[in-house]
Design a protein around this motif. Structure first.
Motif, PDB file in Angstrom:
ATOM      1  N   LEU A 205     113.089  49.907  41.691  1.00 59.93           N
ATOM      2  CA  LEU A 205     111.667  49.767  41.400  1.00 59.93           C
ATOM      3  C   LEU A 205     110.875  49.925  42.684  1.00 59.93           C
ATOM      4  N   VAL A 206     109.660  50.441  42.565  1.00 59.09           N
ATOM      5  CA  VAL A 206     108.752  50.561  43.699  1.00 59.09           C
ATOM      6  C   VAL A 206     107.450  49.847  43.358  1.00 59.09           C
ATOM      7  N   ILE A 207     106.912  49.106  44.334  1.00 59.01           N
ATOM      8  CA  ILE A 207     105.652  48.388  44.159  1.00 59.01           C
ATOM      9  C   ILE A 207     104.712  48.781  45.288  1.00 59.01           C
ATOM     10  N   ASP A 208     103.481  49.133  44.942  1.00 54.73           N
ATOM     11  CA  ASP A 208     102.531  49.562  45.968  1.00 54.73           C
ATOM     12  C   ASP A 208     102.078  48.380  46.819  1.00 54.73           C
ATOM     13  N   ASP A 209     101.429  48.663  47.946  1.00 49.20           N
ATOM     14  CA  ASP A 209     101.122  47.643  48.951  1.00 49.20           C
ATOM     15  C   ASP A 209     100.030  46.665  48.520  1.00 49.20           C
ATOM     16  N   ARG A 210      99.378  46.951  47.412  1.00 51.87           N
ATOM     17  CA  ARG A 210      98.402  46.003  46.875  1.00 51.87           C
ATOM     18  C   ARG A 210      98.935  45.277  45.642  1.00 51.87           C
ATOM     19  N   GLY A 211     100.141  45.618  45.256  1.00 50.85           N
ATOM     20  CA  GLY A 211     100.758  44.961  44.110  1.00 50.85           C
ATOM     21  C   GLY A 211     100.090  45.268  42.796  1.00 50.85           C
ATOM     22  N   GLU A 212      99.528  46.470  42.673  1.00 50.07           N
ATOM     23  CA  GLU A 212      98.826  46.835  41.449  1.00 50.07           C
ATOM     24  C   GLU A 212      99.731  47.516  40.433  1.00 50.07           C
ATOM     25  N   HIS A 213     100.761  48.222  40.941  1.00 49.79           N
ATOM     26  CA  HIS A 213     101.648  48.975  40.055  1.00 49.79           C
ATOM     27  C   HIS A 213     103.113  48.686  40.385  1.00 49.79           C
ATOM     28  N   VAL A 214     103.901  48.477  39.355  1.00 40.82           N
ATOM     29  CA  VAL A 214     105.360  48.375  39.485  1.00 40.82           C
ATOM     30  C   VAL A 214     105.936  49.603  38.789  1.00 40.82           C
ATOM     31  N   ILE A 215     106.630  50.437  39.544  1.00 42.38           N
ATOM     32  CA  ILE A 215     107.076  51.731  39.034  1.00 42.38           C
ATOM     33  C   ILE A 215     108.596  51.754  38.870  1.00 42.38           C
ATOM     34  N   SER A 216     109.052  52.104  37.682  1.00 38.26           N
ATOM     35  CA  SER A 216     110.480  52.301  37.423  1.00 38.26           C
ATOM     36  C   SER A 216     110.875  53.666  37.970  1.00 38.26           C
TER      37      SER A 216
END
Length: 363
Positions: free
Chosen positions: A94-105
């Motif tokens: 999983l990847v999460i952007d630096d503002r914690g807005e999106h969690v990407i599979s």
């Protein structure tokens, strides 16, 4: 590996989020760069590292079921590319952007569980889950995960990709369910029209399909293999119960040989066996326990009085003399399965008897 997941951060904001997440998402080991240390890492069990995160990823890939990265998507793609082996063994990423807005599979959405993990992490962070797998987006059957939560086993996986394509591209698909749980549809809408469900293979005679999903505990005939498995996936539900009785000290080898031979004679798959059922006098029988351990089956036992509640066509006074029950394998199979009849009433061979019953799943 003490926990199934690793969460890794390489920025100040990422460290803040990973620390907050760790307290709300059990089963997660935390990793971040030493330069962001706050002094309480050893006490909290957090892991520090120096240099590029790329250096620790090979080890994380081997040790964890899921890796949660507070790092940009592009960087993650470049770093994990050399580590990829196969979707059957690669961990969820999983990847999460630096503002914690999106969690990407990113990787192993179905088999590795990344899609479900994405939803769970997004809920904890109050973020938006981003899932791009076609079957999830369309709300249809995920071929490679179908029935997993019900305990079904995929018995033929080589056609999973073209069958998945047929499902998501809305081509005609035959779903033949001969047995197994019926509550496999998880969406609040009807099954898509291009997926036609049948209770038997004979019912598909007039339906021209491009792919097949077959749920059965039977061994398919050569004709059925050719018709349905040329572009099909076969699932084995846990639908069979083996009632067994044996002499004290019967070996694992004899028990296993006879079980496999009997199932083959009945054209049934060993992968669909749910459990073995017997009399409680055999709860410590080493051979039965070893057989159950080898195949990951439960050993279910019944007292003689319970077994005697089942009416038997051929009650045995000899068995009653030694056990207090008029039969062992036959009533145990029915009691454990909930069935009212046997697929195989009783077969005696050597030191054991076997009965087989199929679980009557609710419509």
């Amino acid at each position: 590996m003490s926990n199934p997941y690793a969460a890794v951060a390489i920025t100040k904001h990422g460290v803040e989020m990973v620390r907050n997440m760790a307290g709300q998402f059990p089963g997660t080991d935390v990793y971040y760069m030493t330069k962001f240390a706050r002094g309480d890492e050893q006490q909290l069990g957090y892991n520090m590292f120096e240099g590029s995160v790329k250096l620790i990823l090979p080890d994380l890939f081997k040790r964890y079921n899921g890796i949660i990265l507070f790092i940009s998507l592009g960087a993650v793609v470049r770093m994990i590319a050399p580590l990829l082996v196969d979707k059957k063994v690669d961990p969820a990423v999983l990847v999460i952007d630096d503002r914690g807005e999106h969690v990407i599979s990113v990787l192993s959405g179905h088999l590795g569980g990344a899609n479900e993990l994405t939803r769970q992490v997004a809920e904890v962070l109050g973020a938006r889950p981003v899932i791009t797998t076609a079957s999830d987006v369309q709300g249809t059957i995920p071929v490679d995960l179908f029935g997993r939560e019900l305990g079904w086993i995929v018995d033929s996986f080589d056609k999973a990709t073209p069958v998945s394509a047929a499902v998501v591209n809305e081509e005609p698909v035959a779903l033949i369910q001969e047995t197994g749980e019926r509550n496999w549809w998880k969406y609040d809408k009807p099954v898509p029209d291009h997926i036609r469900t049948f209770h038997s293979m004979a019912e598909t005679e007039s339906f021209a399909f491009n792919a097949a999903l077959v749920i059965s505990d039977r061994l398919l005939t050569d004709e059925e293999q050719q018709r349905f498995m040329s572009n099909g996936v076969l699932y084995r539900p846990k639908s069979l119960v083996l009632g067994m009785g044996c002499n004290r000290g019967t070996s694992l080898e004899e028990l296993e040989q006879e079980v496999l031979a009997t199932l083959a004679e009945q054209n049934l798959s060993v992968k669909s066996v749910r459990n073995i059922a017997t009399i409680d006098l055999k709860k410590d029988e080493e051979g039965l326990l070893a057989l159950c351990q080898k195949y990951d089956w439960e050993l279910v036992t019944y007292a003689p009085a319970e077994l005697n509640t089942v009416t038997l066509p051929n009650p045995s006074e000899t068995v009653f003399k030694y056990t207090g029950a008029y039969g062992v394998s036959e009533p145990a199979a029915l009691l454990s399965s909930g069935a009212d009849h046997w697929l195989l009433e009783k077969k005696k061979s050597g030191n054991l008897t076997i009965s087989i019953a199929r679980i009557p799943f609710k419509p």
